[in-house]
Design an enzyme around this catalytic site. Structure first.
Site, mmCIF file in Angstrom:
data_model
loop_
_atom_site.group_PDB
_atom_site.id
_atom_site.type_symbol
_atom_site.label_atom_id
_atom_site.label_comp_id
_atom_site.label_asym_id
_atom_site.label_seq_id
_atom_site.Cartn_x
_atom_site.Cartn_y
_atom_site.Cartn_z
ATOM 1 N N GLY A 187 0.839 -1.190 0.000
ATOM 2 C CA GLY A 187 0.000 0.000 0.000
ATOM 3 C C GLY A 187 0.879 1.247 0.000
ATOM 4 O O GLY A 187 2.010 1.200 0.485
ATOM 5 N N HIS A 225 -2.237 7.762 6.952
ATOM 6 C CA HIS A 225 -1.243 8.614 6.269
ATOM 7 C C HIS A 225 -1.885 9.903 5.751
ATOM 8 O O HIS A 225 -1.267 10.966 5.766
ATOM 9 C CB HIS A 225 -0.628 7.882 5.073
ATOM 10 C CG HIS A 225 0.525 6.990 5.423
ATOM 11 N ND1 HIS A 225 1.678 7.462 6.015
ATOM 12 C CD2 HIS A 225 0.711 5.654 5.240
ATOM 13 C CE1 HIS A 225 2.525 6.434 6.184
ATOM 14 N NE2 HIS A 225 1.961 5.335 5.736
ATOM 15 N N HIS A 282 -4.296 1.753 7.861
ATOM 16 C CA HIS A 282 -2.919 2.269 7.896
ATOM 17 C C HIS A 282 -2.741 3.385 6.851
ATOM 18 O O HIS A 282 -2.188 4.442 7.147
ATOM 19 C CB HIS A 282 -1.951 1.103 7.633
ATOM 20 C CG HIS A 282 -0.500 1.480 7.495
ATOM 21 N ND1 HIS A 282 0.480 0.962 8.315
ATOM 22 C CD2 HIS A 282 0.140 2.303 6.631
ATOM 23 C CE1 HIS A 282 1.658 1.469 7.954
ATOM 24 N NE2 HIS A 282 1.477 2.282 6.923
ATOM 25 N N GLU A 283 -3.249 3.131 5.632
ATOM 26 C CA GLU A 283 -3.067 4.114 4.552
ATOM 27 C C GLU A 283 -3.920 5.358 4.775
ATOM 28 O O GLU A 283 -3.465 6.472 4.499
ATOM 29 C CB GLU A 283 -3.380 3.479 3.190
ATOM 30 C CG GLU A 283 -2.512 2.287 2.812
ATOM 31 C CD GLU A 283 -1.013 2.548 2.887
ATOM 32 O OE1 GLU A 283 -0.594 3.707 2.740
ATOM 33 O OE2 GLU A 283 -0.257 1.602 3.127
ATOM 34 N N CYS A 323 6.065 0.024 7.199
ATOM 35 C CA CYS A 323 5.701 1.213 6.417
ATOM 36 C C CYS A 323 6.894 1.599 5.555
ATOM 37 O O CYS A 323 8.020 1.630 6.053
ATOM 38 C CB CYS A 323 5.343 2.354 7.371
ATOM 39 S SG CYS A 323 4.870 3.855 6.504
ATOM 40 N N GLN A 381 3.303 9.932 0.721
ATOM 41 C CA GLN A 381 4.589 9.214 0.794
ATOM 42 C C GLN A 381 5.455 9.458 -0.444
ATOM 43 O O GLN A 381 6.632 9.100 -0.458
ATOM 44 C CB GLN A 381 4.356 7.715 0.986
ATOM 45 C CG GLN A 381 3.726 7.385 2.335
ATOM 46 C CD GLN A 381 3.538 5.892 2.503
ATOM 47 O OE1 GLN A 381 2.558 5.322 2.051
ATOM 48 N NE2 GLN A 381 4.506 5.245 3.131
HETATM 49 NI NI NI Z 1 2.788 3.415 5.703
#
Ligand code: NI
Length: 174
Positions: free
Chosen positions: A46, A145, A141-142, A99, A51
């Site tokens: 992912g 972000h 989790h994403e 991550c 990012q």
């Molecule tokens: Ni991550």
């Protein structure tokens, strides 16, 4: 398509709250294509746009759980634009998370086991789905972000310091 450089901690951009996508245009489609290639290149499952330094609410996910005859992962990339969690289960699950922005560090994170998510695809159509297992974990989790949250924020201070110390040590050794 291009492989983009991945932003790593402690880059402050990882703490930004990403902005909603409004234009479903070629620029968005090219961002999604680049993010997907970047995710595969880094052996991730992912990736959030922030990012790669883009503060827009865009994710790509491919769990790559399926294997072909030669044991190579079968690719089913999916893009999620403006995703939001509508509902989570009371039941929790624990997963050893990593991550791409905190390279090669892993820790057990507890999150709701299931979630109901609404998102748009790259053409702007709205979808809704119930997710469980690794997809539920990865999605949460994403989405974190997109809100400037990292998996280490879910750890105790002691565990978080341990992960960051190991990362520093590994960077010095490299
Ligand atoms: Ni991550």
């Amino acid at each position: 398509m291009a492989v983009l450089p991945i932003v790593e901690v402690p880059d402050p951009c990882l703490r930004l709250v990403s902005r909603p996508v409004e234009a479903f245009d070629d620029r968005l489609r090219s961002l999604i294509a680049d993010m997907t290639e970047t995710m595969y290149n880094a052996h991730g499952i992912g990736l959030a746009a922030i990012q790669v330094g883009v503060d827009r609410r865009v994710l790509v996910i491919d769990l790559q759980e399926e294997r072909d005859e030669e044991d190579k992962p079968v690719r089913h990339p999916r893009a999620y634009v403006n995703p939001e969690v509508l509902e989570v289960s009371d039941e929790a699950s624990v997963y050893n998370e990593g991550c791409l922005s905190i390279p090669e560090q892993y820790a057990e994170v507890t999150r709701p086991a299931r979630c109901r998510v609404r998102w748009q695809d790259e053409a702007g159509a709205t979808h809704e789905g119930e997710m469980d297992g690794l997809l539920a974990t990865c999605m949460q989790h994403e989405i974190d972000h997109l809100n400037g949250v990292l998996f280490t924020d879910h750890l105790s201070r002691l565990k978080r310091d341990m992960v960051m110390r190991k990362l520093t040590k590994q960077r010095k050794a490299a």
